[in-house]
Design a protein around this motif. Structure first.
Motif, PDB file in Angstrom:
ATOM      1  N   PHE A  95       0.805  -1.124   0.461  1.00  0.00           N
ATOM      2  CA  PHE A  95       0.224   0.105   0.186  1.00  0.00           C
ATOM      3  C   PHE A  95       0.812   1.370   0.247  1.00  0.00           C
ATOM      4  CE2 PHE A  95      -2.021   3.714   2.202  1.00  0.00           C
ATOM      5  CZ  PHE A  95      -3.269   3.055   2.324  1.00  0.00           C
ATOM      6  N   GLY A  96       2.037   1.291   1.014  1.00  0.00           N
ATOM      7  CA  GLY A  96       2.883   2.313   1.167  1.00  0.00           C
ATOM      8  C   GLY A  96       3.227   2.517  -0.646  1.00  0.00           C
ATOM      9  N   GLN A  97       3.842   1.166  -1.354  1.00  0.00           N
ATOM     10  CA  GLN A  97       4.763   1.772  -2.384  1.00  0.00           C
ATOM     11  C   GLN A  97       3.922   2.361  -3.363  1.00  0.00           C
ATOM     12  OE1 GLN A  97       8.182  -1.477  -2.058  1.00  0.00           O
ATOM     13  NE2 GLN A  97       7.560  -0.489  -4.567  1.00  0.00           N
ATOM     14  N   THR A  98       2.444   1.630  -3.617  1.00  0.00           N
ATOM     15  CA  THR A  98       1.594   2.003  -4.657  1.00  0.00           C
ATOM     16  C   THR A  98       1.488   3.946  -4.260  1.00  0.00           C
ATOM     17  OG1 THR A  98       1.090   0.030  -4.145  1.00  0.00           O
ATOM     18  CG2 THR A  98      -1.086   2.055  -5.478  1.00  0.00           C
ATOM     19  N   ALA A  99       0.796   3.733  -2.834  1.00  0.00           N
ATOM     20  CA  ALA A  99       0.774   5.580  -2.403  1.00  0.00           C
ATOM     21  C   ALA A  99       2.177   6.225  -2.973  1.00  0.00           C
ATOM     22  CB  ALA A  99       0.247   5.601  -1.006  1.00  0.00           C
ATOM     23  N   LEU A 100       3.359   6.158  -2.443  1.00  0.00           N
ATOM     24  CA  LEU A 100       4.349   6.901  -3.241  1.00  0.00           C
ATOM     25  C   LEU A 100       4.697   6.660  -4.209  1.00  0.00           C
ATOM     26  CD1 LEU A 100       6.357   5.571  -0.154  1.00  0.00           C
ATOM     27  CD2 LEU A 100       5.898   7.809  -0.247  1.00  0.00           C
ATOM     28  N   ALA A 154       8.654  12.010  -1.029  1.00  0.00           N
ATOM     29  CA  ALA A 154       8.766  10.569  -1.690  1.00  0.00           C
ATOM     30  C   ALA A 154       9.358   9.897  -1.805  1.00  0.00           C
ATOM     31  CB  ALA A 154       6.994  11.205  -2.645  1.00  0.00           C
ATOM     32  N   ARG A 155      10.104  10.166  -2.973  1.00  0.00           N
ATOM     33  CA  ARG A 155      11.706   9.785  -2.850  1.00  0.00           C
ATOM     34  C   ARG A 155      11.923   8.641  -2.045  1.00  0.00           C
ATOM     35  NH1 ARG A 155      11.676   8.722  -8.774  1.00  0.00           N
ATOM     36  NH2 ARG A 155      10.906  10.354  -9.721  1.00  0.00           N
ATOM     37  N   ALA A 156      12.190   9.724  -0.964  1.00  0.00           N
ATOM     38  CA  ALA A 156      13.257   9.152  -0.516  1.00  0.00           C
ATOM     39  C   ALA A 156      12.415   8.312   1.109  1.00  0.00           C
ATOM     40  CB  ALA A 156      13.347  10.573   1.279  1.00  0.00           C
ATOM     41  N   CYS A 157      10.729   8.357   1.105  1.00  0.00           N
ATOM     42  CA  CYS A 157      10.179   7.454   2.018  1.00  0.00           C
ATOM     43  C   CYS A 157      10.188   6.320   0.848  1.00  0.00           C
ATOM     44  CB  CYS A 157       8.744   7.819   1.691  1.00  0.00           C
ATOM     45  SG  CYS A 157       8.209   9.124   3.233  1.00  0.00           S
ATOM     46  N   ARG A 158      10.243   6.154  -0.154  1.00  0.00           N
ATOM     47  CA  ARG A 158      10.511   5.275  -0.986  1.00  0.00           C
ATOM     48  C   ARG A 158      11.971   4.367  -1.193  1.00  0.00           C
ATOM     49  NH1 ARG A 158       8.305   4.826  -7.383  1.00  0.00           N
ATOM     50  NH2 ARG A 158      10.318   6.620  -8.108  1.00  0.00           N
TER      51      ARG A 158
END
Length: 376
Positions: free
Chosen positions: A162-167, A186-190
């Motif tokens: 879910f997190g990757q889809t949102a990011l 978003a890139r740092a979170c991904r």
């Protein structure tokens, strides 16, 4: 305002304020003044302007925005109880009057408070609802911001898919709308999410893109996301030197922003890295202490805690005064726990232990100690 020429903007607004103007125009002037003070970090003056804006609001839409801005200002001042009350009042006004865009924006602020309090699931639900609202209204830049926050909350909960889809969606939207801040975060979170799933080369590539985008920008909030990802990736690959370096950078940025919850987060990372390297560089800030500091308090206690957060990382000698039973011992312990260089034990002496044993030096007591049940 758009050119960030605040001096000329202030002159123009002061001139406009001399004219006999309608209440609605007065409200707009207070909102612009408040926004300019908020942007420059002058939160006390911003709060005054937003309070005047609420008093001169001509309709519920304007009142809801003014109250929400007060909440954001209190949050930056560290007065979480007041911020929570303002956000809840703004949500009530906006929900009752169906101001969907403003309601979604206030939900983002409220979700940030839930996240800091450790209620990640509740924060995730709130930012997901905000993202849906922005999508239905066609506000792509704000949808990207909400999705970035949703992705971050989901990865903290271990919901990688879910997190990757949102990011991914946040990066796509922010790239299309030119919102560099959201894309960097978003890139740092991904990168952190990919590394946690052992896609190390892809994680490094994402982190490199985020760093390149940040280069030449003065964006402290985005820098915090990058340093957090760097520290966590370094921890997984057992590179304690890199972890400490990232934690120190993140702590410095968070201190500049006066974001003391983030300061504590990076300090704990640094202590973990130093412990594994065989060095003791400071005492970690306990999770229990952070939870206590995040609890709703009275305005007077908020002021005391705000001072404690500022003074804990320093080496300034402190004297804590108060009536018996008001928590002097707990407060002195909290300050010592928060000291980045507190390498000595914390000591507490009841007044009936005088005279002190000879092995206790005045320097030791003065650095890390408390005296209970006495005024002298």
């Amino acid at each position: 305002y758009c050119l960030k020429d605040y001096r000329r903007m202030g002159e123009s607004l002061r001139r406009a304020n001399r004219f006999p103007i309608k209440p609605r125009t007065t409200h707009n002037l207070h909102m612009v003044f408040g926004g300019s003070f908020f942007t420059r970090g002058q939160y006390g003056r911003a709060l005054t302007e937003f309070s005047h804006a609420e008093a001169t609001a001509a309709n519920p839409l304007a009142r809801g925005r003014a109250v929400a801005n007060q909440g954001a200002t209190f949050l930056h001042l560290g007065q979480r109880t007041e911020a929570m009350a303002r956000f809840d009042r703004a949500l009530s006004i906006q929900r009752n009057n169906r101001h969907r865009a403003d309601l979604a924006q206030t939900r983002l602020w409220r979700a940030a408070m839930y996240f800091d309090e450790g209620e990640h699931q509740r924060a995730l639900g709130m930012v997901t609802r905000a993202a849906r609202t922005f999508r239905s209204l066609g506000k792509k830049d704000q949808e990207a911001l909400a999705l970035m926050n949703a992705g971050y909350a989901a990865t903290e909960l271990g919901r990688w898919a879910f997190g990757q889809t949102a990011l991914d969606r946040a990066i796509e939207l922010s790239s299309a709308t030119g919102k560099g801040h959201t894309e960097i975060c978003a890139r740092a979170c991904r990168a952190n999410a990919l590394d946690a799933q052992e896609h190390h080369s892809r994680a490094e590539a994402e982190l490199a893109k985020a760093r390149n985008m940040l280069r030449g920008r003065r964006n402290h909030a985005a820098a915090i996301f990058i340093h957090r990802a760097e520290a966590r990736i370094a921890e997984r690959i057992i590179d304690w030197t890199a972890m400490k370096r990232a934690a120190l950078k993140g702590e410095a940025v968070a201190t500049r922003l006066r974001d003391y919850l983030r300061v504590a987060e990076f300090r704990e990372m640094r202590v973990v890295a130093e412990k594994h390297r065989g060095r003791s560089g400071g005492a970690p800030v306990s999770t229990e202490l952070l939870k206590r500091l995040a609890q709703p308090r009275s305005p007077a206690m908020e002021q005391i805690l705000r001072s404690a957060r500022k003074l804990a990382p320093t080496r300034i000698p402190l004297l804590v005064l108060g009536e018996p039973g008001t928590g002097k011992t707990e407060m002195s312990r909290a300050i010592t726990d928060g000291a980045g260089d507190a390498t000595s034990p914390w000591l507490s002496f009841p007044v009936n232990s005088f005279p002190f044993p000879r092995r206790i030096s005045a320097g030791t007591l003065g650095a890390h100690g408390a005296m209970r049940n006495g005024t002298r």
